[in-house]
Design a protein around this motif. Structure first.
Motif, PDB file in Angstrom:
ATOM      1  N   VAL A   1       0.845  -1.192   0.000  1.00  0.00           N
ATOM      2  CA  VAL A   1       0.000   0.000   0.000  1.00  0.00           C
ATOM      3  C   VAL A   1       0.880   1.241   0.000  1.00  0.00           C
ATOM      4  N   GLY A   2       0.472   2.246  -0.769  1.00  0.00           N
ATOM      5  CA  GLY A   2       1.174   3.525  -0.788  1.00  0.00           C
ATOM      6  C   GLY A   2       0.188   4.667  -0.605  1.00  0.00           C
ATOM      7  N   CYS A   3       0.533   5.626   0.236  1.00  0.00           N
ATOM      8  CA  CYS A   3      -0.342   6.779   0.497  1.00  0.00           C
ATOM      9  C   CYS A   3       0.412   8.070   0.186  1.00  0.00           C
ATOM     10  N   VAL A   4      -0.319   9.049  -0.312  1.00  0.00           N
ATOM     11  CA  VAL A   4       0.217  10.397  -0.482  1.00  0.00           C
ATOM     12  C   VAL A   4      -0.780  11.359   0.149  1.00  0.00           C
ATOM     13  N   GLY A   5      -0.306  12.179   1.078  1.00  0.00           N
ATOM     14  CA  GLY A   5      -1.182  13.058   1.842  1.00  0.00           C
ATOM     15  C   GLY A   5      -1.528  14.347   1.127  1.00  0.00           C
ATOM     16  N   VAL A   6      -2.387  15.132   1.791  1.00  0.00           N
ATOM     17  CA  VAL A   6      -2.933  16.325   1.151  1.00  0.00           C
ATOM     18  C   VAL A   6      -1.860  17.366   0.842  1.00  0.00           C
ATOM     19  N   GLY A   7      -0.838  17.454   1.677  1.00  0.00           N
ATOM     20  CA  GLY A   7       0.216  18.430   1.400  1.00  0.00           C
ATOM     21  C   GLY A   7       0.897  18.166   0.077  1.00  0.00           C
ATOM     22  N   ASP A   8       1.221  16.904  -0.165  1.00  0.00           N
ATOM     23  CA  ASP A   8       1.862  16.552  -1.436  1.00  0.00           C
ATOM     24  C   ASP A   8       0.885  16.597  -2.594  1.00  0.00           C
ATOM     25  N   ILE A   9      -0.387  16.274  -2.342  1.00  0.00           N
ATOM     26  CA  ILE A   9      -1.390  16.407  -3.406  1.00  0.00           C
ATOM     27  C   ILE A   9      -1.469  17.855  -3.872  1.00  0.00           C
ATOM     28  N   ASP A  10      -1.524  18.782  -2.925  1.00  0.00           N
ATOM     29  CA  ASP A  10      -1.611  20.199  -3.283  1.00  0.00           C
ATOM     30  C   ASP A  10      -0.319  20.694  -3.930  1.00  0.00           C
TER      31      ASP A  10
ATOM     32  N   HIS B   1     -18.108  25.522   8.186  1.00  0.00           N
ATOM     33  CA  HIS B   1     -16.936  25.447   9.053  1.00  0.00           C
ATOM     34  C   HIS B   1     -15.614  25.796   8.370  1.00  0.00           C
ATOM     35  N   GLY B   2     -15.612  25.850   7.064  1.00  0.00           N
ATOM     36  CA  GLY B   2     -14.360  26.083   6.359  1.00  0.00           C
ATOM     37  C   GLY B   2     -13.541  24.801   6.272  1.00  0.00           C
ATOM     38  N   PRO B   3     -12.416  24.839   5.555  1.00  0.00           N
ATOM     39  CA  PRO B   3     -11.617  23.629   5.345  1.00  0.00           C
ATOM     40  C   PRO B   3     -10.871  23.199   6.597  1.00  0.00           C
TER      41      PRO B   3
ATOM     42  N   HIS C   1      -8.246  18.855   4.094  1.00  0.00           N
ATOM     43  CA  HIS C   1      -8.830  19.197   2.803  1.00  0.00           C
ATOM     44  C   HIS C   1      -7.762  19.534   1.765  1.00  0.00           C
ATOM     45  N   ARG C   2      -8.071  19.201   0.532  1.00  0.00           N
ATOM     46  CA  ARG C   2      -7.182  19.485  -0.598  1.00  0.00           C
ATOM     47  C   ARG C   2      -7.501  20.884  -1.119  1.00  0.00           C
ATOM     48  N   ARG C   3      -6.734  21.842  -0.673  1.00  0.00           N
ATOM     49  CA  ARG C   3      -7.041  23.239  -0.992  1.00  0.00           C
ATOM     50  C   ARG C   3      -6.791  23.576  -2.456  1.00  0.00           C
ATOM     51  N   SER C   4      -6.065  22.736  -3.163  1.00  0.00           N
ATOM     52  CA  SER C   4      -5.849  22.961  -4.597  1.00  0.00           C
ATOM     53  C   SER C   4      -7.052  22.536  -5.430  1.00  0.00           C
TER      54      SER C   4
ATOM     55  N   ALA D   1     -11.480  25.200  -2.694  1.00  0.00           N
ATOM     56  CA  ALA D   1     -11.025  26.595  -2.722  1.00  0.00           C
ATOM     57  C   ALA D   1     -12.219  27.554  -2.793  1.00  0.00           C
ATOM     58  N   ARG D   2     -13.212  27.204  -3.596  1.00  0.00           N
ATOM     59  CA  ARG D   2     -14.387  28.076  -3.745  1.00  0.00           C
ATOM     60  C   ARG D   2     -15.182  28.147  -2.455  1.00  0.00           C
ATOM     61  N   LEU D   3     -15.448  26.992  -1.853  1.00  0.00           N
ATOM     62  CA  LEU D   3     -16.227  26.995  -0.615  1.00  0.00           C
ATOM     63  C   LEU D   3     -15.446  27.618   0.538  1.00  0.00           C
TER      64      LEU D   3
END
Length: 202
Positions: free
Chosen positions: A75-84, A182-184, A188-191, A196-198
């Motif tokens: 299994v391999g995971c990539v977190g939101v920081g790297d996704i963005d 509540h906001g992100p 959350h993936r801000r990219s 981003a819109r919400l």
């Protein structure tokens, strides 16, 4: 009319062992993207392996338990920081490469669900809709989906308003409403444009 049923036809024509590779969470608004690589034992194939999207959560959990007993998986995971930072496509390729690297044995060939292959140490072939036609990819789709659903259920404990235990971070009405209120969160993936819109409206 019934769709295709996955089998080992493609795997059987390749040097052994063959790893099937798939991901979960590519389109989600929150949480990591998770990939799995699975090498099946042709003599011990759990009955009912199929594309994870065609299976109930309970059936996926049952097949996951069976696969952990009879198959080799990574299994391999990539977190939101790297996704963005990378973008979701590159993050998905990285998760797939990490999943193959995590296998207990090196595959001679990898079958990748989709139309693009990650950078791997072994030869690889992209198979569009591979989770519906190749058993090893179907197995990987189950391992990736169950693993990611468990992660999102754990994350939901800290942010219960978003319903991640039900929607796995995807853009449901419940999720969008919570984002507006509540906001992100840090997960959350801000990219992603909807996030981003919400977020901008809060």
């Amino acid at each position: 009319m019934m769709g295709p049923v996955p089998d080992l036809g493609r795997e059987g024509r390749l040097p052994q062992p063959v790893a099937g590779v798939d991901e979960a969470g590519r389109g989600s608004w929150a949480g990591p993207v998770v990939a799995a690589a699975v090498i099946l034992d042709p003599q011990e194939i759990p009955e009912g392996l199929d594309d994870s999207k065609k299976l109930s959560p309970a059936r996926r959990e049952d097949l996951m338990a069976q696969l952990m007993n009879v198959a080799r998986a990574g299994v391999g995971c990539v977190g939101v920081g790297d996704i963005d930072r990378l973008n979701i496509l590159e993050a998905t390729m990285l998760a797939m490469a990490r999943a193959v690297d995590a296998l207990p044995v090196a595959p001679a060939h990898a079958l990748i669900d989709g139309d693009r292959v990650p950078a791997l140490a072994c030869p690889a072939t992209a198979v569009v809709r591979g989770d519906a036609t190749c058993l090893s990819i179907a197995a990987a789709s189950i391992v990736a989906k169950v693993t990611r659903d468990r992660i999102m259920t754990d994350l939901s404990l800290g942010f219960p308003d978003f319903g991640w235990q039900r929607n796995a971070g995807y853009g449901t009405r419940e999720h969008a409403s919570a984002l507006e209120r509540h906001g992100p969160t840090p997960h959350h993936r801000r990219s992603f444009a909807p996030v981003a819109r919400l977020a901008a409206s809060t």
